[in-house]
Scaffold this motif. Structure first.
Motif, PDB file in Angstrom:
ATOM      1  N   LYS A 127       0.197  -7.007  -0.059  1.00 41.50           N
ATOM      2  CA  LYS A 127      -0.761  -5.902  -0.030  1.00 41.50           C
ATOM      3  C   LYS A 127      -1.422  -5.873   1.333  1.00 41.50           C
ATOM      4  N   GLY A 128      -1.915  -4.696   1.706  1.00 41.26           N
ATOM      5  CA  GLY A 128      -2.621  -4.562   2.969  1.00 41.26           C
ATOM      6  C   GLY A 128      -4.103  -4.847   2.806  1.00 41.26           C
ATOM      7  N   TRP A 129      -4.733  -5.175   3.910  1.00 39.42           N
ATOM      8  CA  TRP A 129      -6.181  -5.396   3.948  1.00 39.42           C
ATOM      9  C   TRP A 129      -6.838  -4.034   4.147  1.00 39.42           C
ATOM     10  N   VAL A 130      -7.566  -3.589   3.148  1.00 38.17           N
ATOM     11  CA  VAL A 130      -8.189  -2.264   3.163  1.00 38.17           C
ATOM     12  C   VAL A 130      -9.676  -2.418   3.462  1.00 38.17           C
ATOM     13  N   ILE A 131     -10.151  -1.686   4.477  1.00 44.40           N
ATOM     14  CA  ILE A 131     -11.544  -1.801   4.897  1.00 44.40           C
ATOM     15  C   ILE A 131     -12.202  -0.422   4.895  1.00 44.40           C
ATOM     16  N   PRO A 132     -13.535  -0.373   4.784  1.00 40.41           N
ATOM     17  CA  PRO A 132     -14.227   0.924   4.750  1.00 40.41           C
ATOM     18  C   PRO A 132     -14.012   1.722   6.038  1.00 40.41           C
ATOM     19  N   ALA A 133     -13.749   3.016   5.861  1.00 42.99           N
ATOM     20  CA  ALA A 133     -13.597   3.919   7.004  1.00 42.99           C
ATOM     21  C   ALA A 133     -14.688   4.980   7.015  1.00 42.99           C
ATOM     22  N   SER A 134     -15.244   5.259   5.845  1.00 44.22           N
ATOM     23  CA  SER A 134     -16.323   6.237   5.724  1.00 44.22           C
ATOM     24  C   SER A 134     -17.042   5.972   4.413  1.00 44.22           C
ATOM     25  N   THR A 136     -16.781   7.619   1.808  1.00 41.62           N
ATOM     26  CA  THR A 136     -15.948   8.003   0.661  1.00 41.62           C
ATOM     27  C   THR A 136     -14.512   7.499   0.750  1.00 41.62           C
ATOM     28  N   ASP A 137     -14.203   6.736   1.780  1.00 43.28           N
ATOM     29  CA  ASP A 137     -12.804   6.339   1.962  1.00 43.28           C
ATOM     30  C   ASP A 137     -12.697   4.967   2.616  1.00 43.28           C
ATOM     31  N   SER A 138     -11.632   4.249   2.240  1.00 35.61           N
ATOM     32  CA  SER A 138     -11.252   3.001   2.905  1.00 35.61           C
ATOM     33  C   SER A 138      -9.787   3.105   3.294  1.00 35.61           C
ATOM     34  N   THR A 139      -9.392   2.373   4.335  1.00 33.32           N
ATOM     35  CA  THR A 139      -8.032   2.505   4.847  1.00 33.32           C
ATOM     36  C   THR A 139      -7.523   1.182   5.393  1.00 33.32           C
ATOM     37  N   ASP A 140      -6.227   1.147   5.710  1.00 32.50           N
ATOM     38  CA  ASP A 140      -5.631  -0.030   6.352  1.00 32.50           C
ATOM     39  C   ASP A 140      -5.177   0.288   7.775  1.00 32.50           C
ATOM     40  N   TYR A 141      -5.415   1.494   8.240  1.00 32.83           N
ATOM     41  CA  TYR A 141      -5.014   1.935   9.580  1.00 32.83           C
ATOM     42  C   TYR A 141      -3.526   1.704   9.853  1.00 32.83           C
ATOM     43  N   ASN A 175       6.930   0.506   5.390  1.00 35.11           N
ATOM     44  CA  ASN A 175       6.105   1.459   6.132  1.00 35.11           C
ATOM     45  C   ASN A 175       6.490   1.575   7.607  1.00 35.11           C
ATOM     46  N   PRO A 176       7.763   1.839   7.898  1.00 37.45           N
ATOM     47  CA  PRO A 176       8.181   1.995   9.302  1.00 37.45           C
ATOM     48  C   PRO A 176       7.601   3.236   9.974  1.00 37.45           C
ATOM     49  N   ASN A 177       7.119   4.192   9.189  1.00 35.79           N
ATOM     50  CA  ASN A 177       6.566   5.425   9.758  1.00 35.79           C
ATOM     51  C   ASN A 177       5.051   5.365   9.952  1.00 35.79           C
ATOM     52  N   TYR A 178       4.472   4.216   9.701  1.00 34.45           N
ATOM     53  CA  TYR A 178       3.044   3.977   9.942  1.00 34.45           C
ATOM     54  C   TYR A 178       2.150   5.007   9.241  1.00 34.45           C
ATOM     55  N   ILE A 179       2.352   5.142   7.954  1.00 33.78           N
ATOM     56  CA  ILE A 179       1.494   6.015   7.148  1.00 33.78           C
ATOM     57  C   ILE A 179       0.284   5.212   6.682  1.00 33.78           C
ATOM     58  N   GLU A 180      -0.894   5.747   6.873  1.00 37.26           N
ATOM     59  CA  GLU A 180      -2.110   5.032   6.505  1.00 37.26           C
ATOM     60  C   GLU A 180      -2.338   5.062   4.993  1.00 37.26           C
ATOM     61  N   TYR A 181      -2.807   3.940   4.494  1.00 37.17           N
ATOM     62  CA  TYR A 181      -3.247   3.879   3.101  1.00 37.17           C
ATOM     63  C   TYR A 181      -4.700   4.351   3.038  1.00 37.17           C
ATOM     64  N   HIS A 182      -5.016   5.162   2.039  1.00 40.69           N
ATOM     65  CA  HIS A 182      -6.385   5.639   1.844  1.00 40.69           C
ATOM     66  C   HIS A 182      -6.755   5.534   0.370  1.00 40.69           C
ATOM     67  N   THR A 183      -8.009   5.193   0.119  1.00 35.59           N
ATOM     68  CA  THR A 183      -8.496   5.186  -1.258  1.00 35.59           C
ATOM     69  C   THR A 183      -8.960   6.566  -1.696  1.00 35.59           C
ATOM     70  N   TYR A 193       1.648   1.519   3.224  1.00 42.43           N
ATOM     71  CA  TYR A 193       1.682   0.113   2.826  1.00 42.43           C
ATOM     72  C   TYR A 193       0.765  -0.044   1.621  1.00 42.43           C
ATOM     73  N   PRO A 194       1.183  -0.778   0.599  1.00 36.65           N
ATOM     74  CA  PRO A 194       0.380  -0.824  -0.631  1.00 36.65           C
ATOM     75  C   PRO A 194      -0.994  -1.453  -0.422  1.00 36.65           C
ATOM     76  N   GLY A 195      -1.980  -0.873  -1.073  1.00 35.90           N
ATOM     77  CA  GLY A 195      -3.334  -1.415  -1.029  1.00 35.90           C
ATOM     78  C   GLY A 195      -3.632  -2.329  -2.197  1.00 35.90           C
ATOM     79  N   ASN A 196      -2.661  -2.486  -3.093  1.00 37.45           N
ATOM     80  CA  ASN A 196      -2.764  -3.413  -4.218  1.00 37.45           C
ATOM     81  C   ASN A 196      -1.527  -4.306  -4.217  1.00 37.45           C
ATOM     82  N   TRP A 197      -1.645  -5.469  -4.837  1.00 39.28           N
ATOM     83  CA  TRP A 197      -0.506  -6.382  -4.869  1.00 39.28           C
ATOM     84  C   TRP A 197       0.708  -5.674  -5.468  1.00 39.28           C
ATOM     85  N   THR A 198       1.798  -5.669  -4.712  1.00 34.91           N
ATOM     86  CA  THR A 198       3.006  -4.938  -5.102  1.00 34.91           C
ATOM     87  C   THR A 198       4.230  -5.814  -4.879  1.00 34.91           C
TER      88      THR A 198
END
Length: 245
Positions: A127-134, A136-141, A175-183, A193-198
């Motif tokens: 899983k990715g490390w997801v941190i606050p971005a705003s 209302t949202d958190s991301t892994d960049y 995630n070769p296309n570098y798509i951001e994970y968002h909550t 990239y998954p934000g939960n254990w996958t």
């Protein structure tokens, strides 16, 4: 007539001996079975994993201070997928692998030496490390992870930056296309990239036969760093499953 019968008898005996010899030599042409290579790794302590033959190699450009470590950092980022009792029972690496604002993250977690065969499977949870971005949202960049094998030897030669050294067969690229994970549901993408254990699975292929080598997890992010892509990725409950056992 007697000579003809004798010659026929000798020829028959010689053919029988030749066939018997061929049968007895079969063991010379049939390779012995490969011992079971299956194993599992929980990473409940990194020191124990290293003692079992795992290797670490950060070859990011420019090189940062980050390494694969227990729980990803201090304190641990989150709870492990599976643990024998320690909260930090997983291994992780993050954007500090490079010292640049935007560099090439190439941080390797390399397995013990083993004999690889087509059809062998590498199963793991990440899983990715997801941190606050705003508010209302958190991301892994945008994180990325590759699973590769070295079929040249059992060495741990990995190149710097974009170079992969001897680990030049990629079995899986997450995630070769570098798509951001968002909550935030409005920004969420299942391709990130998954934000939960996958659970993921990579299958060994392309070998001519049993081959001594290693597999490796590569935390690989182009334009990653303090002001670039990536936060960090975690790995837990790795199992290598031999196809022939």
């Amino acid at each position: 007539m007697r000579k003809g019968s004798l010659l026929l008898l000798l020829a028959s005996f010689g053919l029988t001996f030749l066939l018997q010899s061929c049968r007895n030599d079969e063991y010379l042409t049939v390779p012995p079975p490969v011992p079971n290579q299956s194993f599992s790794e929980e990473f409940d302590t990194v020191s124990s994993a290293l003692a079992r033959g795992w290797q670490l190699a950060n070859t990011s450009v420019p090189l940062g201070s980050g390494i694969w470590q227990q729980g990803g950092g201090i304190p641990p980022w989150f709870a492990p997928y599976s643990s024998a009792g320690t909260y930090a029972g997983f291994i992780g690496a993050d954007y500090t692998s490079t010292s640049a604002d935007q560099g090439v993250i190439s941080n390797w977690l390399i397995s013990p030496a083993l004999t690889l065969q087509n059809g062998d499977k590498i199963v793991f949870y990440t899983k990715g490390w997801v941190i606050p971005a705003s508010a209302t949202d958190s991301t892994d960049y945008a994180n990325r992870l590759q699973v590769s094998i070295n079929t040249t030897s059992t060495d741990i030669v990995v190149g710097k930056g974009l170079d992969v050294g001897n680990f030049n067969t990629v079995l899986l690229d997450i995630n070769p296309n570098y798509i951001e994970y968002h909550t935030d549901p409005a920004l969420y993408s299942a391709q990130a990239y998954p934000g939960n254990w996958t659970r993921f699975e990579a299958t060994v292929f392309g070998l001519n036969g049993p081959t001594k080598g290693r597999f490796a997890f590569r935390y690989f992010v182009e334009n990653g760093g303090y002001n670039g892509l990536a936060t960090g990725v975690a790995i837990d409950k790795v199992s290598y499953q031999s196809a022939s056992h």
